[in-house]
Design a protein around this motif. Sequence first.
Motif, PDB file in Angstrom:
ATOM      1  N   ILE A 232     -44.802 -11.683   4.083  1.00 50.44           N
ATOM      2  CA  ILE A 232     -45.018 -13.105   3.859  1.00 50.44           C
ATOM      3  C   ILE A 232     -44.419 -13.453   2.498  1.00 50.44           C
ATOM      4  O   ILE A 232     -44.753 -12.829   1.490  1.00 50.44           O
ATOM      5  CB  ILE A 232     -46.515 -13.454   3.877  1.00 50.44           C
ATOM      6  N   TYR A 234     -43.986 -16.300  -0.352  1.00 52.84           N
ATOM      7  CA  TYR A 234     -44.439 -17.600  -0.867  1.00 52.84           C
ATOM      8  C   TYR A 234     -43.498 -18.029  -1.982  1.00 52.84           C
ATOM      9  O   TYR A 234     -43.413 -17.377  -3.025  1.00 52.84           O
ATOM     10  CB  TYR A 234     -45.874 -17.512  -1.393  1.00 52.84           C
ATOM     11  N   PRO A 236     -42.840 -21.504  -3.783  1.00 54.64           N
ATOM     12  CA  PRO A 236     -43.056 -22.937  -4.006  1.00 54.64           C
ATOM     13  C   PRO A 236     -41.978 -23.544  -4.896  1.00 54.64           C
ATOM     14  O   PRO A 236     -41.241 -22.843  -5.584  1.00 54.64           O
ATOM     15  CB  PRO A 236     -44.416 -22.963  -4.714  1.00 54.64           C
ATOM     16  N   TYR A 248     -51.593 -22.833  -9.396  1.00 55.15           N
ATOM     17  CA  TYR A 248     -51.781 -21.896  -8.292  1.00 55.15           C
ATOM     18  C   TYR A 248     -53.145 -21.224  -8.341  1.00 55.15           C
ATOM     19  O   TYR A 248     -53.584 -20.654  -7.343  1.00 55.15           O
ATOM     20  CB  TYR A 248     -50.653 -20.868  -8.297  1.00 55.15           C
ATOM     21  N   PHE A 268     -47.793 -10.011   0.569  1.00 54.16           N
ATOM     22  CA  PHE A 268     -47.597 -11.388   0.123  1.00 54.16           C
ATOM     23  C   PHE A 268     -46.682 -11.347  -1.088  1.00 54.16           C
ATOM     24  O   PHE A 268     -47.086 -10.943  -2.184  1.00 54.16           O
ATOM     25  CB  PHE A 268     -48.953 -12.006  -0.229  1.00 54.16           C
ATOM     26  N   LEU A 270     -44.818 -13.042  -3.965  1.00 51.23           N
ATOM     27  CA  LEU A 270     -44.989 -14.263  -4.755  1.00 51.23           C
ATOM     28  C   LEU A 270     -43.717 -14.520  -5.551  1.00 51.23           C
ATOM     29  O   LEU A 270     -43.362 -13.761  -6.460  1.00 51.23           O
ATOM     30  CB  LEU A 270     -46.186 -14.099  -5.688  1.00 51.23           C
ATOM     31  N   ILE A 309     -43.647 -19.315   3.318  1.00 48.51           N
ATOM     32  CA  ILE A 309     -44.539 -20.399   2.903  1.00 48.51           C
ATOM     33  C   ILE A 309     -43.888 -21.107   1.725  1.00 48.51           C
ATOM     34  O   ILE A 309     -43.523 -20.480   0.730  1.00 48.51           O
ATOM     35  CB  ILE A 309     -45.916 -19.867   2.468  1.00 48.51           C
ATOM     36  N   THR A 310     -43.737 -22.403   1.844  1.00 49.75           N
ATOM     37  CA  THR A 310     -43.200 -23.184   0.740  1.00 49.75           C
ATOM     38  C   THR A 310     -43.822 -24.572   0.782  1.00 49.75           C
ATOM     39  O   THR A 310     -44.779 -24.815   1.518  1.00 49.75           O
ATOM     40  CB  THR A 310     -41.659 -23.228   0.797  1.00 49.75           C
ATOM     41  N   ASP A 311     -43.312 -25.473  -0.035  1.00 49.55           N
ATOM     42  CA  ASP A 311     -43.860 -26.827  -0.068  1.00 49.55           C
ATOM     43  C   ASP A 311     -42.740 -27.855   0.013  1.00 49.55           C
ATOM     44  O   ASP A 311     -42.490 -28.443   1.047  1.00 49.55           O
ATOM     45  CB  ASP A 311     -44.719 -27.025  -1.324  1.00 49.55           C
ATOM     46  N   TYR A 329     -47.191 -25.430   2.583  1.00 47.62           N
ATOM     47  CA  TYR A 329     -48.481 -25.503   1.886  1.00 47.62           C
ATOM     48  C   TYR A 329     -48.341 -26.513   0.756  1.00 47.62           C
ATOM     49  O   TYR A 329     -47.789 -26.212  -0.302  1.00 47.62           O
ATOM     50  CB  TYR A 329     -48.868 -24.130   1.343  1.00 47.62           C
ATOM     51  N   LEU A 363     -54.463 -22.799   5.158  1.00 48.02           N
ATOM     52  CA  LEU A 363     -53.405 -21.810   4.972  1.00 48.02           C
ATOM     53  C   LEU A 363     -53.816 -20.451   5.515  1.00 48.02           C
ATOM     54  O   LEU A 363     -53.031 -19.771   6.187  1.00 48.02           O
ATOM     55  CB  LEU A 363     -53.043 -21.696   3.495  1.00 48.02           C
TER      56      LEU A 363
END
Length: 425
Positions: A232, A234, A236, A248, A268, A270, A309-311, A329, A363
């Motif tokens: 996964i 992430y 952002p 965060y 995960f 980051l 996962i991003t925004d 997210y 999430l």
Amino acid sequence: MQHAIFDWIKAIIRKLIFTLSALSPRSSNKALFGSYKERFCDNSKYLYLHWQQTKFIRCIWISGNQDVIKQLQSQNLEVYYRWSMKGIFHALTAKYYFYNSYIGDINQWLANGALKVNLWHGLPMKKIEFDINAGPLAHVFNPKGSLALYKQWLFAHQQRITPDLMLSPSPLIDSLFSSAFRLNSSQLIRATNPRTDYYQLHPSQRKKISESTVQSTGPNAHQLQAVQPSIILYAPSWRDSHKQANPYNSAFDWQRLSAHLVAKNQLFLLRLHPNEASLADELTSYANIINISQFEDVYGFLQDVDLLITDYSSLFIDALPLKTPICFYRFDEAHYQQDCRDMYEYAAKLPDIAPKCTNFEELLEQLAPEAITEQKHKEIKEIESNNEDYRNSDINNYQAVTELFWGQDTPNAFTALEARIGDRS
């Protein structure tokens, strides 16, 4: 007062140096490359590596980071410190500048007279450059009043230098780049990006998220089980309005997230924006949460990511051709749109292609293995156009959004640039 006067004098002298650098003769068989934050990354990195291998043109990397210089020297790649004698000489005599953000990626004071190719670092959803009319950067690109405009012309020098060429993969991006960078159509080259093209042409150079790679990031890295863990990522967007607090910390329950990841055999990764990478330092003590903010980029292993996962980051756009499952997210959407930059109008009209979460509980549901598997098995395929279920489905939306950003049968960046620049032999 004296210090302020000195700053103005220095800015004027630098502007004069930039103007005079146009008089320097420039070699059409020499190209310079650089990247933001003195990193070796993004589009300029992959164009540099590709042309180093094909010998299309002499490629020279310019940096102010001695670690990057040593890294490239160890690979027998041509690289120079920005303010070394050779760095200055090549900045004054190279015909081409290829950069990811601004000419300061290479040398903002010696670039006049070079053909400046801004490869940019994203396909924008939030407003960029001269389209920015809100948030902390608005005064740089849209100052109010003649004095403020002159001040930005001097002190925000490189931000106000118009590139000669940019790559654009679709009509949508044509319109955005034309507006944001004040370009005409002749300055846009229809092409995809080096960073998304490179590993298609050089698949043997792809990277894997291996045990050694992960464990090198810290003592709490996941011990890989017999079954390869799900990856996964992430990533952002940069929150250019945050001051002191780490946003965060309130967006995640890191302890619960870590427990979930361990139980479900997930990693995960980051990846915070370079402008706020330090915010990840305090989040490195949780099992299966790996801070990769210091990595050059993610393109070497993006094809192996099970969920992105991003925004508001445009990384999801780069992942579309790979058919990567995506989750948005947006835990601070109202604040972001009020205090950061505005979004482009088209962004609000995009069809849904992935789940959107606004809090941690939502999430966490999307991180369940069965939720990821469900997304992953939504294959993009041709179905009769009169099928109403298909026309309204996430599958069709995913394909439509991919074509909106990337067009159809768009030439790769290397081919398009070589055609525009011409034969260097």
